[in-house]
Design an enzyme around this catalytic site. Structure first.
Site, PDB file in Angstrom:
ATOM      1  CE1 TYR A   1       1.142   8.171   6.930  1.00 22.27           C
ATOM      2  CE2 TYR A   1       1.294   7.182   4.750  1.00 22.27           C
ATOM      3  CZ  TYR A   1       0.562   7.513   5.866  1.00 22.27           C
ATOM      4  OH  TYR A   1      -0.772   7.181   5.920  1.00 22.27           O
TER       5      TYR A   1
ATOM      6  N   PRO B   1      -2.135   7.346  17.452  1.00 21.78           N
ATOM      7  CG  PRO B   1      -4.342   6.561  17.434  1.00 21.78           C
ATOM      8  CD  PRO B   1      -3.366   7.355  18.247  1.00 21.78           C
TER       9      PRO B   1
ATOM     10  CE  LYS C   1       6.213   7.070  11.569  1.00 22.04           C
ATOM     11  NZ  LYS C   1       6.655   6.623  10.255  1.00 22.04           N
TER      12      LYS C   1
ATOM     13  CE1 TYR D   1      -4.185   9.694   7.833  1.00 17.96           C
ATOM     14  CE2 TYR D   1      -2.912  10.002   5.825  1.00 17.96           C
ATOM     15  CZ  TYR D   1      -3.101   9.388   7.048  1.00 17.96           C
ATOM     16  OH  TYR D   1      -2.192   8.453   7.475  1.00 17.96           O
TER      17      TYR D   1
ATOM     18  CG  HIS E   1      -2.017   0.952   1.185  1.00 16.81           C
ATOM     19  ND1 HIS E   1      -1.821   2.301   1.197  1.00 16.81           N
ATOM     20  CD2 HIS E   1      -3.344   0.759   1.090  1.00 16.81           C
ATOM     21  CE1 HIS E   1      -2.999   2.895   1.114  1.00 16.81           C
ATOM     22  NE2 HIS E   1      -3.937   1.992   1.050  1.00 16.81           N
TER      23      HIS E   1
HETATM   24  P1  RFL Z   1       0.400  -4.670  22.901  1.00 14.62           P
HETATM   25  O1  RFL Z   1       0.015  -5.047  21.526  1.00 14.62           O
HETATM   26  O2  RFL Z   1      -0.472  -3.796  23.695  1.00 14.62           O
HETATM   27  O3  RFL Z   1       0.637  -6.029  23.685  1.00 14.62           O
HETATM   28  C1  RFL Z   1       0.845  -6.027  25.088  1.00 14.62           C
HETATM   29  C2  RFL Z   1       0.405  -7.380  25.601  1.00 14.62           C
HETATM   30  O4  RFL Z   1       0.627  -7.410  27.004  1.00 14.62           O
HETATM   31  C3  RFL Z   1      -0.505  -7.977  27.650  1.00 14.62           C
HETATM   32  N1  RFL Z   1      -0.513  -7.478  29.024  1.00 14.62           N
HETATM   33  C4  RFL Z   1      -0.099  -8.205  30.081  1.00 14.62           C
HETATM   34  N2  RFL Z   1       0.340  -9.473  30.161  1.00 14.62           N
HETATM   35  C5  RFL Z   1       0.698  -9.945  31.377  1.00 14.62           C
HETATM   36  N3  RFL Z   1       0.598  -9.167  32.523  1.00 14.62           N
HETATM   37  C6  RFL Z   1       0.141  -7.889  32.478  1.00 14.62           C
HETATM   38  N4  RFL Z   1       0.045  -7.150  33.588  1.00 14.62           N
HETATM   39  C7  RFL Z   1      -0.231  -7.361  31.205  1.00 14.62           C
HETATM   40  N5  RFL Z   1      -0.709  -6.159  30.806  1.00 14.62           N
HETATM   41  C8  RFL Z   1      -0.862  -6.247  29.471  1.00 14.62           C
HETATM   42  C9  RFL Z   1      -1.691  -7.539  26.813  1.00 14.62           C
HETATM   43  O5  RFL Z   1      -2.808  -8.402  26.985  1.00 14.62           O
HETATM   44  C10 RFL Z   1      -1.091  -7.609  25.411  1.00 14.62           C
HETATM   45  O6  RFL Z   1      -1.294  -8.880  24.819  1.00 14.62           O
HETATM   46  O7  RFL Z   1       1.848  -3.985  22.947  1.00 14.62           O
HETATM   47  P2  RFL Z   1       3.122  -4.114  21.976  1.00 14.62           P
HETATM   48  O8  RFL Z   1       3.511  -5.548  21.769  1.00 14.62           O
HETATM   49  O9  RFL Z   1       4.094  -3.182  22.532  1.00 14.62           O
HETATM   50  O10 RFL Z   1       2.609  -3.610  20.538  1.00 14.62           O
HETATM   51  C11 RFL Z   1       2.216  -2.268  20.380  1.00 14.62           C
HETATM   52  C12 RFL Z   1       1.118  -2.180  19.337  1.00 14.62           C
HETATM   53  O11 RFL Z   1       0.075  -3.070  19.677  1.00 14.62           O
HETATM   54  C13 RFL Z   1       0.564  -0.757  19.195  1.00 14.62           C
HETATM   55  O12 RFL Z   1       1.604   0.182  19.257  1.00 14.62           O
HETATM   56  C14 RFL Z   1      -0.165  -0.558  17.856  1.00 14.62           C
HETATM   57  O13 RFL Z   1      -1.352  -1.323  17.821  1.00 14.62           O
HETATM   58  C15 RFL Z   1      -0.476   0.918  17.608  1.00 14.62           C
HETATM   59  N6  RFL Z   1      -1.289   1.108  16.386  1.00 14.62           N
HETATM   60  C16 RFL Z   1      -0.703   1.056  15.147  1.00 14.62           C
HETATM   61  N7  RFL Z   1       0.624   0.844  15.037  1.00 14.62           N
HETATM   62  C17 RFL Z   1       1.194   0.719  13.797  1.00 14.62           C
HETATM   63  O14 RFL Z   1       2.426   0.532  13.727  1.00 14.62           O
HETATM   64  N8  RFL Z   1       0.447   0.800  12.633  1.00 14.62           N
HETATM   65  C18 RFL Z   1      -0.911   1.007  12.683  1.00 14.62           C
HETATM   66  O15 RFL Z   1      -1.561   1.027  11.628  1.00 14.62           O
HETATM   67  C19 RFL Z   1      -1.538   1.169  13.969  1.00 14.62           C
HETATM   68  N9  RFL Z   1      -2.868   1.369  14.070  1.00 14.62           N
HETATM   69  C20 RFL Z   1      -2.673   1.270  16.502  1.00 14.62           C
HETATM   70  C21 RFL Z   1      -3.445   1.406  15.310  1.00 14.62           C
HETATM   71  C22 RFL Z   1      -3.290   1.300  17.746  1.00 14.62           C
HETATM   72  C23 RFL Z   1      -4.647   1.470  17.829  1.00 14.62           C
HETATM   73  N10 RFL Z   1      -5.230   1.497  19.110  1.00 14.62           N
HETATM   74  C24 RFL Z   1      -5.940   0.392  19.612  1.00 14.62           C
HETATM   75  C25 RFL Z   1      -4.711   2.451  20.054  1.00 14.62           C
HETATM   76  C26 RFL Z   1      -4.798   1.581  15.398  1.00 14.62           C
HETATM   77  C27 RFL Z   1      -5.419   1.625  16.660  1.00 14.62           C
HETATM   78  C28 RFL Z   1      -6.905   1.827  16.714  1.00 14.62           C
END
Ligand code: RFL
Length: 404
Positions: free
Chosen positions: A401, A304, A308, A212, A83
């Protein structure tokens, strides 16, 4: 029985305890496992929940390179899609940027985060990796020594204590790793003052680009996920509940802000999910406290707007994996000593671009007066005009980006 009297099962020591099975924890777990390092992942959620949690979707070229390097990218090559275009819709008209052909020439790979997490999890399990689902880490203890431990609780309230040589805090912004840092650890925090309603719609994408829309009524965004599911965002009044509007009203508002009258209506479908996101960000500094190391959202939270977060999580997991490997197999702690500084460089770069993008997409709310918001809107219009007309600006945008 008080907490201090609760019996605790003592688990056999491991080299690395990984808290959290998101992108950061699972990439790290796979790297350690492949290198023969003894590790256990402790995850609060159930296996079913983990495989279904929809979040990110846009993976940067460097993320794909990292996943490729470690044999973790088969799924995204099989069913992800390249993309490289985004479209800005403004009151002054619309324009497209083929960012995949600008700047460094890199494009995104669209692959829903839950699919990536499922792939990483299945690979980890197939390779014999150990993971405890439904196990919440409560606190990390003795991180400043050489035998840190983690206390955990399962859904029945049973507690256990795990010991390790190192603890990798990959448990997100509300996890135990952050809570266990010494009180003098810095948490730099910024609130952009904007809230998004994030929507997941069971509907095909409405345009072949990231959309956007900058409208007087606020921002609206469109991001493809799969041929059947699309993510939308609506700038939202902070404090208003996510379910305050009917589906009909949400689609009407999306149509309005995205200029359906001029550019065609959106493909509508049932809303599978609604969530509110305050566009706030933070950075923990330093990312290492003795034997405890933070990666992913636990280390830094990004708004978000520039997609990143998951990309940084994968990058940090690779850096941490290499540093732990050197320390555990050769006694060389140079990588661990440099870990925080190395990651913070990437984090601040990502934060800077995310902040720029956030200001591009929203007129900052002006608490003082209407004149303030008129001024902000003028700045925003000028930023967009520069992006529309300046090739140098477009190259800069494209490089940042997709860059992590
Ligand atoms: P995660 O994915 O939050 O995983 C953390 C894990 O830890 C668990 N956990 C625990 N486990 C044991 N004991 C505890 N006390 C715990 N507390 C929590 C949780 O259940 C979970 O499984 O963190 P990680 O691995 O650092 O990954 C980060 C990403 O998930 C996050 O930055 C992205 O999703 C952000 N984000 C996006 N990032 C991109 O690079 N490209 C995107 O297109 C993008 N779109 C987004 C997004 C985040 C979004 N939200 C939900 C804020 C779109 C959205 C809507």
């Amino acid at each position: 029985m008080t907490e201090s009297q609760t019996p605790r099962a003592l688990r056999a020591p491991v080299d690395v305890l990984v808290l959290g099975a998101g992108p950061a924890g699972l990439v790290l777990g796979n790297l350690l496992l492949t290198a023969g390092i003894d590790c256990v992942i402790l995850e609060r959620a159930s296996r079913t929940h983990l495989r279904a949690r929809a979040r990110a979707g846009f993976l940067a070229p460097n993320t794909v390179r990292i996943l490729d390097r470690h044999g973790l990218a088969d799924g995204l090559h099989r069913s992800g899609a390249r993309h490289g275009t985004c479209e800005f819709r403004t009151p002054e008209g619309r324009f497209r940027l083929d960012y995949g052909a600008l700047g460094s020439g890199g494009a995104h790979h669209v692959y829903p985060q839950q699919n990536l997490v499922t792939d990483l999890l299945e690979l980890y399990l197939r390779r014999g990796g150990r993971i405890r689902f439904d196990t919440e880490a409560l606190a990390v203890h003795d991180a400043d020594g050489t035998r840190p431990s983690v206390t955990t609780r399962d859904p029945d309230g049973r507690r256990a204590r795990w010991t390790a040589r190192y603890v990798a805090g990959c448990d997100g912004r509300h996890g135990a790793a952050r809570r266990s840092l010494p009180p003098d650890t810095a948490r730099h925090h910024l609130d952009h003052g904007v809230t998004w309603l994030g929507l997941l719609a069971e509907a095909p994408p409405s345009l072949d680009a990231v959309g956007y829309a900058l409208h007087d009524r606020g921002f609206a965004g469109h991001m493809a996920r799969t041929p059947q599911v699309t993510r939308y965002y609506l700038q939202w009044q902070r404090g208003t509940a996510a379910d305050a509007w009917s589906e009909q009203r949400i689609w009407d508002e999306l149509d309005l802000r995205m200029g359906a009258a001029d550019h065609g209506p959106l493909h509508r479908g049932p809303l599978l999910e609604r969530g509110l996101f305050d566009l706030t960000c933070d950075v923990i500094e330093p990312l290492r406290h003795g034997s405890l190391l933070l990666a992913g959202d636990a280390a830094s939270l990004l708004a978000p707007a520039a997609a990143k977060g998951a990309n940084l999580a994968v990058l940090e997991a690779e850096i941490l994996g290499g540093a732990l490997l050197d320390a555990l197999t050769r006694g060389d702690t140079t990588g661990l000593d440099a870990y925080s500084e190395r990651c913070l460089e990437h984090i601040w770069r990502a934060q800077e671009f995310t902040g720029w993008m956030t200001r591009l997409l929203h007129s900052a709310p002006a608490p003082d007066s209407g004149a303030g918001s008129f001024f902000q809107a003028g700045l925003r219009r000028s930023r967009i005009a520069s992006l529309r007309t300046s090739r140098v600006h477009q190259d800069w945008f494209a490089e940042n980006y997709v860059g992590v």
